[in-house]
Scaffold this motif. Structure first.
Motif, PDB file in Angstrom:
ATOM      1  N   LEU A 161      43.078  33.441  28.055  1.00 18.13           N
ATOM      2  CA  LEU A 161      41.888  33.084  27.279  1.00 18.13           C
ATOM      3  C   LEU A 161      42.069  33.517  25.820  1.00 18.13           C
ATOM      4  CD1 LEU A 161      38.915  32.138  26.999  1.00 18.13           C
ATOM      5  CD2 LEU A 161      38.224  34.437  27.689  1.00 18.13           C
ATOM      6  N   GLY A 162      42.593  34.738  25.639  1.00 18.91           N
ATOM      7  CA  GLY A 162      42.821  35.252  24.287  1.00 18.91           C
ATOM      8  C   GLY A 162      43.807  34.378  23.526  1.00 18.91           C
ATOM      9  N   ALA A 163      44.878  33.948  24.220  1.00 17.49           N
ATOM     10  CA  ALA A 163      45.882  33.096  23.566  1.00 17.49           C
ATOM     11  C   ALA A 163      45.255  31.763  23.167  1.00 17.49           C
ATOM     12  CB  ALA A 163      47.062  32.865  24.515  1.00 17.49           C
ATOM     13  N   THR A 203      42.599  36.853  31.356  1.00 15.94           N
ATOM     14  CA  THR A 203      41.938  37.175  30.093  1.00 15.94           C
ATOM     15  C   THR A 203      42.923  37.030  28.935  1.00 15.94           C
ATOM     16  OG1 THR A 203      40.707  38.801  31.373  1.00 15.94           O
ATOM     17  CG2 THR A 203      40.363  38.819  29.007  1.00 15.94           C
ATOM     18  N   ILE A 212      38.663  32.177  34.758  1.00 16.13           N
ATOM     19  CA  ILE A 212      38.098  33.533  34.714  1.00 16.13           C
ATOM     20  C   ILE A 212      36.810  33.581  35.521  1.00 16.13           C
ATOM     21  CG2 ILE A 212      37.001  35.215  33.188  1.00 16.13           C
ATOM     22  CD1 ILE A 212      39.134  34.930  31.327  1.00 16.13           C
ATOM     23  N   SER A 246      31.997  35.313  32.194  1.00 11.21           N
ATOM     24  CA  SER A 246      33.158  34.682  31.556  1.00 11.21           C
ATOM     25  C   SER A 246      32.884  34.510  30.053  1.00 11.21           C
ATOM     26  CB  SER A 246      33.520  33.355  32.231  1.00 11.21           C
ATOM     27  OG  SER A 246      32.551  32.363  31.988  1.00 11.21           O
ATOM     28  N   PHE A 247      31.623  34.313  29.680  1.00 11.94           N
ATOM     29  CA  PHE A 247      31.295  34.289  28.241  1.00 11.94           C
ATOM     30  C   PHE A 247      31.412  35.696  27.641  1.00 11.94           C
ATOM     31  CE2 PHE A 247      29.099  30.171  29.155  1.00 11.94           C
ATOM     32  CZ  PHE A 247      29.818  29.406  28.252  1.00 11.94           C
ATOM     33  N   ALA A 258      28.680  34.926  37.261  1.00  9.00           N
ATOM     34  CA  ALA A 258      30.106  34.786  36.958  1.00  9.00           C
ATOM     35  C   ALA A 258      30.303  33.973  35.680  1.00  9.00           C
ATOM     36  CB  ALA A 258      30.826  34.123  38.132  1.00  9.00           C
ATOM     37  N   GLU A 272      37.310  38.950  23.643  1.00  3.99           N
ATOM     38  CA  GLU A 272      38.483  38.453  22.898  1.00  3.99           C
ATOM     39  C   GLU A 272      38.163  38.309  21.410  1.00  3.99           C
ATOM     40  OE1 GLU A 272      41.604  38.380  24.340  1.00  3.99           O
ATOM     41  OE2 GLU A 272      40.206  39.429  25.649  1.00  3.99           O
ATOM     42  N   LEU A 318      42.120  31.196  22.487  1.00  4.11           N
ATOM     43  CA  LEU A 318      41.215  31.437  21.353  1.00  4.11           C
ATOM     44  C   LEU A 318      42.014  31.527  20.046  1.00  4.11           C
ATOM     45  CD1 LEU A 318      38.354  32.126  20.230  1.00  4.11           C
ATOM     46  CD2 LEU A 318      38.879  34.528  20.695  1.00  4.11           C
ATOM     47  N   LEU A 326      37.677  28.842  30.380  1.00  2.00           N
ATOM     48  CA  LEU A 326      36.785  29.851  30.951  1.00  2.00           C
ATOM     49  C   LEU A 326      36.649  29.691  32.460  1.00  2.00           C
ATOM     50  CD1 LEU A 326      33.997  29.850  28.220  1.00  2.00           C
ATOM     51  CD2 LEU A 326      35.467  31.771  28.830  1.00  2.00           C
ATOM     52  N   GLN A 363      40.328  40.251  18.681  1.00  2.00           N
ATOM     53  CA  GLN A 363      41.090  39.512  17.680  1.00  2.00           C
ATOM     54  C   GLN A 363      40.446  39.499  16.300  1.00  2.00           C
ATOM     55  OE1 GLN A 363      42.229  35.615  19.086  1.00  2.00           O
ATOM     56  NE2 GLN A 363      42.625  36.377  21.147  1.00  2.00           N
ATOM     57  N   ALA A 374      33.733  37.706  28.546  1.00  2.00           N
ATOM     58  CA  ALA A 374      35.182  37.821  28.341  1.00  2.00           C
ATOM     59  C   ALA A 374      35.565  37.208  26.993  1.00  2.00           C
ATOM     60  CB  ALA A 374      35.945  37.140  29.479  1.00  2.00           C
ATOM     61  N   LEU A 375      34.917  36.092  26.653  1.00  2.00           N
ATOM     62  CA  LEU A 375      35.177  35.474  25.351  1.00  2.00           C
ATOM     63  C   LEU A 375      34.736  36.412  24.219  1.00  2.00           C
ATOM     64  CD1 LEU A 375      36.092  33.119  23.661  1.00  2.00           C
ATOM     65  CD2 LEU A 375      33.911  31.977  24.118  1.00  2.00           C
ATOM     66  N   LEU A 414      37.712  26.137  25.807  1.00  2.00           N
ATOM     67  CA  LEU A 414      38.589  27.245  26.223  1.00  2.00           C
ATOM     68  C   LEU A 414      38.626  27.342  27.747  1.00  2.00           C
ATOM     69  CD1 LEU A 414      37.402  29.853  23.597  1.00  2.00           C
ATOM     70  CD2 LEU A 414      39.673  28.841  23.749  1.00  2.00           C
TER      71      LEU A 414
END
Lengths: 219, 226
Positions: free
Chosen positions: B171-173, B168, B210, A46-47, A42, A53, B175, B207, A57, A49-50, B205
């Motif tokens: 998390l994006g916000a 998520t 999540i 979660s990394f 898990a 993003e 970042l 994390l 972005q 998920a980063l 962040l």
């Protein structure tokens, strides 16, 4: 199922695994541990998920224009049919988690052990050269020679257990050693201990015979 | 909106009484530069949860109906990002193009493996792109953890999907709001510009939330396997 594990991977290793910047041998260690440990899986996801993003972005300057016809070419790839998916080989009772079975070509009975002295056996796994991975079999009750470490070394127990001056490590537990750690691990008396060990530098043994052995046995 | 806020901050520099005569030109330039940097960061808007859910549906439509319209939309959004990500990771344009097509074809072929209670579509595409990058750029195998049983017959609960997609987004916000230097460090880590020993995992962040969500999803899968 996986709640007994007490010694986990650290965040830096999990983030590097997610980013894809670990040497192959360390990737193998992480994949094997995540197969046994949902808590770390898990954290690793979660990394991911980063990473998703970061992808989402990307600044407009970093987003790349596609070649004309890129979409049609992709549809043609899809029409060509999927690459055959690997057949699943679920072996719930296996000692080796799936990623390790892929390198060994089967479970424990497929491992080609080579003796390295004092009853200890090893099998080097075929990974890229920037780090090495091996399976170690240490007979029940045997002490590994007193040794220090160069670089980073991680050892995960797959069967049995071992103990050093500070701690006890059982299936799924990972010991992370750096050059500060100097120890004499002893395999638990009840069962032969089988471990996965990965390192980005050779182990250094303090006694003469293992040092000689180290030179030609690639420990 | 952004512009107004910028003007406000610049005005602060000019009238701030505590700075008085001591305001040197370089200090003002630095502050103005920092302000425009902030403005630039704010232009990076994380996708809202509604868009994320729409993409989750798109993947389901590809899986269930081989829906090319849904695929075209995902392709339009993600393929240029994947290609940019690969170029930033050191691939030349032609390898990056080939690899991007491959990643997007994998999305189509493996749509049945996507689990929206554990990952956003962006996360999933990132992992596919990362694995191809290791194959092609580093010419190494990428060992992956053992699969947990997953199939279309075991649809995750919609509430769990929604929560994960919302988290998520948060998390994006977070970042997007990071100071530039910190954000750049994270990007460098994911582009592969940092070795594993240079990676600092303390991102500041959120994390943890999540991670807990994913853990619950894993527990459900483990339970379903028994």
């Amino acid at each position: 199922m996986t709640d007994n594990i007490k010694h986990h991977l650290n965040d830096a290793v999990l983030m590097a695994y997610s980013a894809g910047s670990l040497p192959e041998a360390f990737n193998l260690m992480v994949a094997a541990h995540l197969s046994l440990c949902d808590a770390c899986r898990a954290r690793a996801e979660s990394f991911d998920a980063l990473g998703g993003e970061v992808l989402e972005q990307l600044e407009s300057a970093a987003v790349a224009a596609l070649r004309p016809g890129s979409y049609e070419a992709t549809l043609a790839l899809i029409a060509g049919g999927p690459v055959a998916e690997k057949t699943r080989d679920d072996l719930p009772c296996a000692v080796l988690p799936k990623p390790l079975r892929d390198y060994v070509g089967g479970d424990l009975n497929a491992v080609r052990w080579k003796p390295v002295g004092m009853g200890v056996k090893q099998a080097i796994l075929p990974t890229s050269k920037d780090a090495s991975a091996r399976l170690l079999l240490i007979p029940a009750g045997t002490a590994m020679p007193d040794h220090g470490h160069h670089g980073t070394e991680m050892t995960m127990v797959l069967q049995g257990a071992f103990q050093d001056e500070d701690d006890y490590f059982a299936r799924g537990d990972v010991e992370i050693a750096d050059s500060d750690l100097h120890h004499t691990p002893v395999a638990d008396i009840h069962e032969d201990c089988i471990c996965l060990a990965v390192t980005d530098a050779p182990l250094q043994f303090d006694r003469l015979i293992p040092k000689i052995a180290q030179r030609f046995l690639r420990i | 909106m952004h512009l107004q806020r910028n003007h406000g901050m610049l005005a602060d520099v000019e009238i701030d009484p505590t700075l008085g005569d001591a305001v040197s030109i370089p200090a003002m330039v630095a502050k103005a530069a920092a302000t425009s940097m902030k403005a630039r960061q704010r232009q990076v808007t994380p996708k809202n949860a509604a868009t994320r859910l729409l993409w989750v549906e798109h993947v389901a439509r590809i899986r269930d109906h081989k829906d090319t319209q849904a695929f075209a939309e995902l392709f339009g959004h993600f393929a240029p990002r994947v290609k940019g990500f690969l170029i930033n990771s050191g691939a030349d344009a032609s390898l990056a193009e080939e690899c991007t097509q491959d990643v997007m074809a994998t999305l189509w072929n493996k749509a049945h493996q996507f689990d929206a209670s554990r990952a956003s579509v962006a996360t999933w595409i990132f992992t596919i792109a990362r694995n191809r990058k290791i194959d092609l750029l580093r010419r190494q195998r990428r060992p992956e953890p053992e699969d947990l049983t997953w199939g279309p017959e075991e649809e995750p609960d919609q509430a769990d999907v929604l929560t994960l997609q919302q988290e998520t987004e948060l998390l994006g916000a977070a970042l997007a709001d990071l100071p530039h230097a910190q954000r750049e460090l994270i990007e460098k880590a994911y582009f592969g510009d940092l070795t594993h020993s240079e990676i600092a995992a303390e991102t500041g962040l959120p994390l943890g939330t999540i991670k807990s969500r994913i853990r619950l999803a894993l527990d459900r899968l483990r339970h379903a396997m028994k």
